[in-house]
Structure formats: structure tokens, C-alpha cells
Design an enzyme around this catalytic site. Structure first.
Site, PDB file in Angstrom:
ATOM      1  CG  ASP A  58      -1.863   1.131   1.291  1.00 59.41           C
ATOM      2  OD1 ASP A  58      -2.692   1.232   0.375  1.00 59.41           O
ATOM      3  OD2 ASP A  58      -1.782   1.936   2.240  1.00 59.41           O
ATOM      4  CD  GLU A 109      -2.248   2.287  -3.433  1.00 56.43           C
ATOM      5  OE1 GLU A 109      -3.373   2.794  -3.610  1.00 56.43           O
ATOM      6  OE2 GLU A 109      -1.636   2.355  -2.361  1.00 56.43           O
TER       7      GLU A 109
END
Length: 718
Positions: free
Chosen positions: A469, A498
Site C-alpha cells: 500500500d 500500489e
């Protein structure tokens, strides 16, 4: 070993973070800049983690004095490719384009008084989406900010009054050909080992040259190495057990800078490992993903909404639904965060080392993973290490002045604070966007680095990979350390970044596969009618402009937990061809839970009793089709000629997928009405996806070629 890792490559104006690996927070580390270009005035701080902010191009060498010895690292700095640019937006454009947002990735309509807006923060990849870093006051009817940007297309957000209610977008294009890329291969020729670089220009770019660098961790004597153009030759007897050769491609941009000077663009580096064991010599490219990933399909589960309307989701309830996941035919499942968090989405972590109480125990999670493994499914864990919840004890102790936690979180000057919160001090926590509830961790702290490596070690033996993330918020050097650490134990362990928008630098010995934000955005534009279907080819070429090598693997998707559902945002009937594009183009296709069941809300409850059965079957057939036809998993895709006999020509696109033993034609129709199309190819007329004959007439042949009816997607064998 505390050695900081491989040679690093950057440009003037882009600092490089250097840090000891496997850090001991109680140990003493000291950096020295031992070599730099004569014109440079760059220095290094006395901290254990330093940021080399180079001021002129050239080669810099830094040495780290550590408990286990003195370590050297080379940093190659290229000229700054950025050009002056201006983002601007007028009051009229704000009224036309503004949107509102009340939380990360939750966008909705907003009513506002345009005359009340006085200032804005400009955010984008160029400032890591940091509110308060680039502020601009209103000048009459316009807001504008001058920045420096590299060649390419760039987007930015104007967040008015440091809020996201409303915001508006602006775009700038800087002329340029993009970045070249490079590939290293090795072979044995008699008593010599040859490393050869294939340097590939960017689209419309000039032919690059090659620069080689050797790893400061290795015992390879560079006096035994001969470099000739794009080749490195070394005698077999001079090779140590392990040698690592790094190379970059460097080309000149066809467009000069504002002073008329030539701009150099460098590729990311490729690395070749040479392992010598007796008479045997082996070669590998450590940046490459596991080969099986090219054949994989992926399913993302937003955990707390998966069990349905009347049952709270737990690991046990998900486990009971594994037969459904297995029935889809997918190979990989990505779970959104399962660690303790006060939020339903789970990205505000309060305990990295245990599972969330409402979801179940650690043992129950491991049992779920075991069940998925028994079904032949790989499990991806959502690794959230850019930030914590502000309810995490570490942040509370940090803000309360406990000395041991003083450097655990980023701090920004009070004048840059955009949180709107009285932080009761002359500094404020660093954050991205308006994420005031998730302060950024400080990777200049050895304590933080050691803590996050412990988090990684906690879960690495439980799952098969990490989706990382906010990967763009964590330093590159840390990700390089993570990759080497994990791959040394298990080369099949997966790392997904990400990074939005995607950034080629995360391919350089960091991640196995990458969000394809270009295809995602283009499929959205096609679905809303803002772009023709042929724009799909422009999106594919963008990977070359960014400088991704052919060997890079991209995750293709149409929706995820951060985005409005495709069918909710776009025209009716466009989800099927969009989803089919992700499954019939090279890369790893991903289905977001509920995409296949017709869930309309971004993070809505899974529709079990009232889901769209036909849409579910369509996605099952997409997975099966891709599994059955290697051509759909190959890296070869080319535009196919198509003429629309009836229907909307702008809504139709066709491409050829070639494998070793077959060639397939894929035709997508994004219009809600069927199209009749002629293909300049001799094709069978049975649609491999539906099993239906889609011939448009009895002979299925016209003077132009095969003629077929396309409702949404057909796949034909040539």
C-alpha cells in the site's frame, strides 16, 4: 551485513536516500562522501540515514562506517530532465470540473461558493501528493503554479483551501520521447564470460548508449574486466562466486531544454547476477518476476464486505466461501488489510503483528490461507507500512513527547500543515492528500526501518506475497532491501506495488508487477465516451514511454477498492468489453470482488442471493479462456484492421494475440448496441468465449474478410 546495497541511479534534483541494511538502532553509523564531481558542493549529514542531494551530474561515491566494516556505494547522477511548466485553472473550469471527497478514494458531488475560494494546494506525483507543499493564491479569476516536470503527460489536483471539497484537475504535457530501457544477458564463450546489453530507445527516441557499473558488495576485480561498447568481458578464472553487473541506457532527447541544451534521459538499471560454481556459470536477472506470474489471474477481496448482508465477515466465513473463489478459476487472491484497525477498510493499522479482533484469530487466518493453498490459490497480504493509524500507540507516544519515539514519524513545518488540526506544537506530522488520520512513518529512523522489517518477517512465512500500500511513499532503498531479503528465501514470493500513477523506478529490483494506471484510465475514458476504443493502443504504448522493459509485468484492472465501480461510472454495457480487455492483453488480469456479481457500490456488500449470474458466468469464461489459450498470455499484441459495417465505429477495436501454435483475434465493442464488423483476416466464426457462431451472414465471408456480429466481445481463431 549493513552494506547499503547496489549502485543507485538518479538525476539532479532527485535526492537518493542511503541507509544501512539490517539496521541496529543502537549501533553507530557514519557516512562520508569520498568522491564527487569537482563542481559539486554536495554534502552528507551525520545521521545514520542520509539523503544525497546531488547538484551536478556525475559519479558520487559514499562510504558507510558500520559495526561490520566500511562499505562503499556508487551513485550515478544524470542531468535534470525537468522543464519549466505551469499548472493553471480558471474559476469557470473549477465550476465545470470540481469534485468533492470526504475520505481517501471516496468521491462525491459537492456544492460550493466559487467566490469564497481564495487559495489552493497543488498536489501530484511531483510532490508526493503532499498538501501544503505547493500553495497558490487566487489571482483574479485564475490559480496557477510554476513547477518543473520531466517529458510526458502530467496531472495535478488543485485542492482549494487545503481541502478536498472541492478539488479540480489540470493537465500539462512536456515534449519528449520518454525513457529508453535496457536488458542484460550473459553467456560463456570458451574461457570468458560475456555480458551483453540490449539498449532500446523510447518510442520516437534516439539510439541510446550503455553505461556499466559493478556492485560494490562483490569481489570482482574491475581490472580483470574489459568493457567494449555494449559488452562486458571477464575471464572465467577472475569470477568470484557472485558477481552483479548493472547497466543503464542513456539517450538524448530530440527536444532541447529551455536553454537550448541537450537533455539526457537514462533508463532504470537492469542487473545481471553471475554465479560461478566450479566449472558451472549461471546467469539471472533478479528484477524479473517469477515466470508463472505471466499465466496468473487475480481476485481482490475487500474483506469486511465479502460474507454478505446478514453475516459479519470473519476468516471462518471467508473460508466457507473458498469453493466459490475456486470456481472462478483464479490463481491469486489479494485480501485487503487483515491487521487490527478501527476502520472497515483496514488501512489505518493499530497493530501490525496480529489480526483484527472482529475478523478472527491469527490461527483462523492461517487456516484460511491453508484452505486456499489446498485449492491451488496463492495468497497476497496487503502490507501497509507507509503510515499507521494516529490511534497507534507509537504515534500517541511520539506526539506526547516520549523520547524513544521522537523520530518515528515525519514532521513538517507548521506553515506547511494542511490538516486543519491544532497539533499543539510548532511542527506537524507528515501526511499525503488529506489523510490526517494516517501520519507517515519516518524512514530516516533506524528504529522505524527495523520495526517494519520485523513486520515483514512476521508475515512472510504465512502468505505468498505482499501488495504494498502507498508503495510510492516508502523509499526506494528500503524496497530494494525488502526484495533481496524476501527473494533470498523464496524466489516465488510476489511483490505488487500500489504506485498511482505507475512509476518505472519501482521495477528496478523492487517489485514483480505493477498497477497499470494508463490502461485503467483509458478504459474508463472509453466507457464514459470520452475516448474512442482505439485509445486502448495508446495506453499500451505508454509503458514504453515510461521506460518499462518488455519483461515488466503489469496488473490490468477496471476497478478496485479505491475507485468507483466501472459499471456505475461508465455507460451501460461497457463493463464486459473492458473486463475482456484486461483478460486478453498481456499482464495479470484482476477481478475486484463483486465486479462479477454486479455490486454497484465501491465497497458494497457482496451480492450473493441477488447477484448477476450471467455476469459471473462471463467472468468465469474469461478466466477459462485465458487459461486454455496460451496466445492470450503471450507478450505479443498487434493492432488488427477492422471495418464497422453497422454500429458505432468509435466503439470498436480489434487486436491480434499471437502464440507459438495459434493466432487469435479479439474484437471489443463498447457500444450498448451490437456492431457488425469486417475483419481483414481469415477467421473461424465460432466465438471462443461464448461457443456461439457469430457469423454475420451465411458464408461469413465478404470481399473485405470475415464478417461477424459483436455484442460486446468475441475471440476468434485465425
Amino acid at each position: 551485513m549493513h552494506h547499503p546495497g547496489p549502485p543507485r541511479f538518479t538525476t539532479v534534483g532527485e535526492p537518493v536516500e542511503l541507509a544501512p541494511r539490517n539496521p541496529d538502532p543502537d549501533a553507530t553509523f557514519r557516512w562520508t562522501l569520498t568522491d564527487a564531481p569537482e563542481e559539486s558542493s554536495a554534502t552528507l549529514s551525520d545521521d545514520p540515514v542520509v539523503n544525497l542531494d546531488s547538484d551536478v551530474p556525475g559519479v558520487y561515491v559514499a562510504e558507510l562506517d558500520a559495526p561490520d566494516g566500511t562499505h562503499r556505494v556508487t551513485v550515478r547522477v544524470f542531468p535534470d530532465p525537468r522543464q519549466p511548466a505551469r499548472f493553471s485553472i480558471t474559476a469557470d473550469e473549477v465550476e465545470q470540473n470540481a469534485e468533492g471527497s470526504d475520505d481517501e478514494a471516496e468521491v462525491g458531488a459537492s456544492d460550493f461558493d466559487i467566490d469564497a475560494l481564495e487559495s489552493a494546494s497543488l498536489i501530484g506525483p511531483f510532490n508526493d501528493f503532499t498538501l501544503g507543499a505547493d500553495r497558490v493564491e487566487r489571482d483574479g479569476d485564475e490559480w496557477s503554479v510554476d513547477v518543473r516536470l520531466p517529458p510526458g503527460d502530467h496531472d495535478a489536483l488543485f485542492a482549494f483551501d487545503d481541502e478536498f471539497d472541492p478539488y479540480a484537475t489540470a493537465e500539462v504535457t512536456i515534449e519528449g520521447a520518454g525513457r529508453p530501457n535496457i536488458r542484460l544477458d550473459g553467456r560463456v564463450e570458451g574461457d570468458e564470460v560475456v555480458v551483453e546489453a540490449e539498449a532500446r530507445p523510447a518510442p520516437d527516441g534516439r539510439e541510446p548508449t550503455v553505461e556499466f557499473y559493478f556492485d560494490d558488495r562483490d569481489d570482482l576485480d574491475e581490472s580483470a574486466v574489459e568493457i567494449n561498447g555494449n559488452r562486458v568481458v571477464v575471464g572465467r578464472e577472475a569470477l568470484p562466486t557472485l558477481s552483479r553487473v548493472h547497466a543503464v541506457a542513456v539517450s538524448e532527447e530530440p527536444h532541447p531544454d529551455e536553454d537550448g541544451e541537450t537533455i539526457e534521459r537514462a533508463s532504470i538499471a537492469d542487473t545481471l547476477e553471475i554465479r560461478a560454481d566450479g566449472e558451472a556459470v549461471g546467469f539471472s536477472n533478479p528484477a524479473d518476476a517469477p515466470e508463472w506470474l505471466d499465466d496468473a489471474t487475480m481476485y481482490q477481496i475487500f474483506v469486511r464486505e465479502f460474507a454478505g448482508e446478514t453475516v459479519e465477515t470473519t476468516f471462518t466465513e471467508i473460508k466457507r466461501r473458498v469453493p466459490y473463489i475456486e470456481s472462478l478459476g483464479v490463481d491469486v487472491v489479494w485480501f485487503t488489510p487483515v491487521c487490527e484497525s478501527p476502520t472497515r477498510h483496514g488501512y489505518h493499522i493499530t497493530d501490525f503483528f496480529d489480526t483484527a479482533t472482529d475478523l478472527g484469530t491469527r490461527e483462523e487466518f492461517e487456516s484460511l490461507v491453508d484452505t486456499l493453498h489446498e485449492a491451488g490459490i496463492t495468497v497476497i497480504f496487503d502490507l501497509v507500512i507507509n503510515h499507521t493509524s494516529r490511534d497507534h500507540p507509537a504515534f500517541q507516544l511520539h506526539r506526547a513527547g516520549v523520547a524513544e519515539y521522537e523520530d518515528y514519524y515525519e514532521r513538517v513545518p507548521a506553515e506547511q500543515d494542511a490538516s486543519g488540526i491544532d497539533w499543539a506544537g510548532d511542527d506537524a506530522p507528515g501526511m499525503y492528500f488529506n489523510w490526517a488520520r494516517i501520519p507517515n512513518l519516518n524512514y530516516d529512523s533506524l528504529d522505524v526501518r527495523a520495526w517494519m522489517l520485523d513486520v515483514i518477517d512476521e508475515w512472510v512465512d504465512v502468505v505468498d506475497g505482499f501488495r504494498c500500500d502507498v508503495a510510492w511513499g516508502v523509499p526506494h532503498g528500503f524496497w530494494k532491501e525488502v526484495r533481496e531479503r524476501l527473494k533470498a528465501e523464496n524466489d516465488d514470493f510476489l511483490l505488487l506495488d500500489e504506485t498511482v500513477p505507475r512509476d518505472v523506478q519501482f521495477r528496478e529490483n523492487e517489485f514483480d508487477y505493477h498497477y497499470d494506471t494508463d490502461l485503467y484510465d483509458t478504459l474508463r475514458d472509453i466507457g464514459t465516451g470520452d475516448a474512442p476504443a482505439s485509445a486502448l493502443f495508446d495506453a499500451l504504448v505508454e509503458a514504453d514511454h515510461h521506460g518499462f522493459p518488455d519483461e515488466a509485468v503489469h496488473m490490468r484492472y477496471v476497478e478496485n477498492h479505491d475507485e468507483t465501480r466501472y459499471a456505475t461510472e461508465c455507460e451501460d454495457g461497457t463493463l464486459r468489453p473492458a473486463a475482456a480487455a484486461t483478460f486478453t492483453l498481456p499482464g495479470v488480469p484482476m477481478i475486484y470482488y463483486g465486479q462479477e456479481r454486479g455490486v454497484p457500490e465501491q465497497r458494497g456488500t457482496m451480492r450473493w442471493h441477488d447477484g448477476d449470474a450471467d455476469l459471473t458466468d462471463f467472468h468465469r469464461r474469461l478466466v477459462a479462456l485465458r487459461n486454455e489459450h496460451p496466445a492470450l498470455r503471450s507478450d505479443r499484441v498487434s493492432k488488427a484492421s477492422v471495418e464497422v459495417e453497422s454500429g458505432d465505429a468509435d466503439s470498436v477495436v480489434a487486436y491480434r494475440r499471437a502464440g507459438e501454435d495459434e493466432s487469435l483475434l479479439v474484437v471489443l465493442n463498447f457500444d450498448s448496441s451490437p456492431a457488425t464488423v469486417s475483419l481483414e483476416a481469415d477467421c473461424e466464426t465460432e466465438d471462443l468465449l461464448s461457443g456461439v457462431d457469430v457469423a454475420a451472414n451465411s458464408s461469413a465471408e465478404t470481399a473485405k474478410g470475415t464478417c461477424v456480429e459483436v455484442a460486446d466481445v468475441v475471440v476468434l481463431r485465425e
